[in-house]
Scaffold this motif. Sequence first.
Motif, PDB file in Angstrom:
ATOM      1  N   GLY A 429       0.817  -1.203   0.000  1.00  0.00           N
ATOM      2  CA  GLY A 429       0.000   0.000   0.000  1.00  0.00           C
ATOM      3  C   GLY A 429       0.851   1.254   0.000  1.00  0.00           C
ATOM      4  O   GLY A 429       0.595   2.209  -0.739  1.00  0.00           O
ATOM      5  N   GLU A 430       1.903   1.269   0.823  1.00  0.00           N
ATOM      6  CA  GLU A 430       2.815   2.424   0.849  1.00  0.00           C
ATOM      7  C   GLU A 430       3.539   2.559  -0.483  1.00  0.00           C
ATOM      8  O   GLU A 430       3.655   3.660  -1.040  1.00  0.00           O
ATOM      9  CB  GLU A 430       3.846   2.298   1.972  1.00  0.00           C
ATOM     10  CG  GLU A 430       4.845   3.444   1.938  1.00  0.00           C
ATOM     11  CD  GLU A 430       5.854   3.431   3.070  1.00  0.00           C
ATOM     12  OE1 GLU A 430       6.690   4.347   3.094  1.00  0.00           O
ATOM     13  OE2 GLU A 430       5.803   2.528   3.918  1.00  0.00           O
ATOM     14  N   ALA A 431       4.030   1.431  -0.999  1.00  0.00           N
ATOM     15  CA  ALA A 431       4.743   1.468  -2.279  1.00  0.00           C
ATOM     16  C   ALA A 431       3.846   2.013  -3.387  1.00  0.00           C
ATOM     17  O   ALA A 431       4.271   2.815  -4.221  1.00  0.00           O
ATOM     18  CB  ALA A 431       5.235   0.060  -2.635  1.00  0.00           C
ATOM     19  N   GLY A 432       2.589   1.586  -3.377  1.00  0.00           N
ATOM     20  CA  GLY A 432       1.663   2.000  -4.429  1.00  0.00           C
ATOM     21  C   GLY A 432       1.332   3.470  -4.419  1.00  0.00           C
ATOM     22  O   GLY A 432       1.373   4.137  -5.463  1.00  0.00           O
ATOM     23  N   VAL A 433       1.025   4.007  -3.238  1.00  0.00           N
ATOM     24  CA  VAL A 433       0.647   5.422  -3.188  1.00  0.00           C
ATOM     25  C   VAL A 433       1.840   6.328  -3.469  1.00  0.00           C
ATOM     26  O   VAL A 433       1.677   7.412  -4.059  1.00  0.00           O
ATOM     27  CB  VAL A 433      -0.018   5.794  -1.843  1.00  0.00           C
ATOM     28  CG1 VAL A 433      -1.328   5.030  -1.658  1.00  0.00           C
ATOM     29  CG2 VAL A 433       0.913   5.565  -0.670  1.00  0.00           C
ATOM     30  N   LEU A 434       3.033   5.910  -3.057  1.00  0.00           N
ATOM     31  CA  LEU A 434       4.211   6.717  -3.369  1.00  0.00           C
ATOM     32  C   LEU A 434       4.530   6.662  -4.858  1.00  0.00           C
ATOM     33  O   LEU A 434       4.894   7.685  -5.459  1.00  0.00           O
ATOM     34  CB  LEU A 434       5.416   6.233  -2.560  1.00  0.00           C
ATOM     35  CG  LEU A 434       5.448   6.648  -1.085  1.00  0.00           C
ATOM     36  CD1 LEU A 434       6.704   6.130  -0.403  1.00  0.00           C
ATOM     37  CD2 LEU A 434       5.358   8.166  -0.943  1.00  0.00           C
ATOM     38  N   PHE A 435       4.389   5.488  -5.455  1.00  0.00           N
ATOM     39  CA  PHE A 435       4.608   5.378  -6.902  1.00  0.00           C
ATOM     40  C   PHE A 435       3.664   6.315  -7.647  1.00  0.00           C
ATOM     41  O   PHE A 435       4.084   7.053  -8.551  1.00  0.00           O
ATOM     42  CB  PHE A 435       4.395   3.942  -7.366  1.00  0.00           C
ATOM     43  CG  PHE A 435       4.567   3.764  -8.850  1.00  0.00           C
ATOM     44  CD1 PHE A 435       5.830   3.562  -9.404  1.00  0.00           C
ATOM     45  CD2 PHE A 435       3.473   3.819  -9.714  1.00  0.00           C
ATOM     46  CE1 PHE A 435       6.000   3.423 -10.775  1.00  0.00           C
ATOM     47  CE2 PHE A 435       3.632   3.684 -11.085  1.00  0.00           C
ATOM     48  CZ  PHE A 435       4.902   3.486 -11.616  1.00  0.00           C
ATOM     49  N   ASP A 436       2.389   6.319  -7.249  1.00  0.00           N
ATOM     50  CA  ASP A 436       1.401   7.156  -7.928  1.00  0.00           C
ATOM     51  C   ASP A 436       1.649   8.641  -7.680  1.00  0.00           C
ATOM     52  O   ASP A 436       1.524   9.463  -8.600  1.00  0.00           O
ATOM     53  CB  ASP A 436      -0.014   6.784  -7.457  1.00  0.00           C
ATOM     54  CG  ASP A 436      -0.450   5.412  -7.939  1.00  0.00           C
ATOM     55  OD1 ASP A 436       0.245   4.827  -8.798  1.00  0.00           O
ATOM     56  OD2 ASP A 436      -1.486   4.921  -7.460  1.00  0.00           O
ATOM     57  N   ALA A 437       1.993   9.009  -6.453  1.00  0.00           N
ATOM     58  CA  ALA A 437       2.241  10.414  -6.139  1.00  0.00           C
ATOM     59  C   ALA A 437       3.435  10.950  -6.926  1.00  0.00           C
ATOM     60  O   ALA A 437       3.388  12.060  -7.470  1.00  0.00           O
ATOM     61  CB  ALA A 437       2.477  10.583  -4.636  1.00  0.00           C
ATOM     62  N   ILE A 438       4.477  10.169  -6.982  1.00  0.00           N
ATOM     63  CA  ILE A 438       5.678  10.591  -7.723  1.00  0.00           C
ATOM     64  C   ILE A 438       5.381  10.690  -9.215  1.00  0.00           C
ATOM     65  O   ILE A 438       5.859  11.612  -9.892  1.00  0.00           O
ATOM     66  CB  ILE A 438       6.842   9.618  -7.457  1.00  0.00           C
ATOM     67  CG1 ILE A 438       7.302   9.749  -5.999  1.00  0.00           C
ATOM     68  CG2 ILE A 438       8.012   9.879  -8.403  1.00  0.00           C
ATOM     69  CD1 ILE A 438       8.284   8.690  -5.553  1.00  0.00           C
TER      70      ILE A 438
END
Length: 449
Positions: A429-438
Amino acid sequence: MFICLYIIKGAMHMRRIFTIPVITIFFFSFLLNGFTGFTQSRNNTLATSILADSRLDTIQARALHLLTGFAAGTSYGEVWIRDFNTFIKGSLQVHPKEKVKEMLLLFFKMQGSDGNIVDGVIDARKANGGYQYRYSKLAPGWAAHKNTVETDQESSLVQAVRKYIDATGDHSILQEKIGDSTVLQRMEAAFSYLLKERYSAKYGLITGATTIDWGDVQPETGWGVAINNKTKWSIDIYDNAMFVIAIQDFLAMQPKEYQASKDWKKIAADIRQHVRMHLWQAGKQKYIPHLYLNSSPFSNAFNEQEILYTGGTTCAILAGFHDHAEIAAINKQMVAAAAKEKYATIGITVYPPYPATEFPNMKPYVYQNAGDWTWFGGRMIQALIANGFIEEATTELDPILERALKYKGFYEWYDVQTGEPKGSKDFRGEAGVLFDAITLLKQWAVQHK
């Protein structure tokens, strides 16, 4: 300013040629062009800085490496729809779309006869947790379960389907037949379940068990993820914002010729109106934590209204419930709350935490009770970018990036008093939201360089 006055003075001597309105237009045009040029220069500098930040590339590369799996993290064997919804975009970067599509369809295969959607699916041979598992002839070899205190599984699945279509262009998923119904029909069945089983006609809003913000644990001790005789029913912003986002996604996906069973656009508009009426406090620029349907689980001496709910509020921004001024005020409150704890970011779940005497099932600063979750902090960064708060987004993203780099991975949550990572390691979940935000940040930078 001296130049502007000089121009006006000169123009006044030429009033036979220039009328006052023309002078006014010329003056404000001069100021506007100057301001626009300054803004463009500032945006260009910021964009250049973003594109030169190698940390962004490192985090995205690490995220994609982790997203080769679908389970929520090392502590979980299940694929949870609320998590999968937040990392599906990254998954589609490393998996064939057919594999991701298959995982989405699995949740429809496990759908209840009343339209409800499960939380998690797991290999039936590993179904040995404390849940009440369900099985389906449509998905042999799989088991599933539902945390009944939540009201976001149905919304999460529909949102995930929208993300899948946007990323792949594969609209055929909507016509996939699962049993006797298409995915389109099953999404409507999921919505109808919410309106029938999790809806307050009195307030015109979606309901759920009392938990902390977006959490899945009730206050009273015991197995807190399931409805029981201690459950206190309430209304909060998270469930309603998630539902509206899902309806918006459904309306964006449905074929023009499709005849929906209900006027979902009106239903979404009504919920938004009722949210503003019953949950939003305009004077305080924040949401009340809960609107109780029967009684509160907390003592009369406890003032729950003081608590800031960050996750549900973030979803409300993503749902389009707020204008620019309100978003600025909300973000200011989140930053101020985070500043009160040494290691907190805007991902801190709630602030202040619930006292142990009021929430015995979860101690203060533990897990969802004021733990710091990038899983939602990353979504707030996305909300800021989407609404033009780029400088704020980059500033508030910085400590989140540094934390991920420091601990060389993605964790479920972080202790705001010690800074230590907690919960499941390799939390997708953390990896996903950071990937999307970046991704959003880089897209903005490319457009404004």
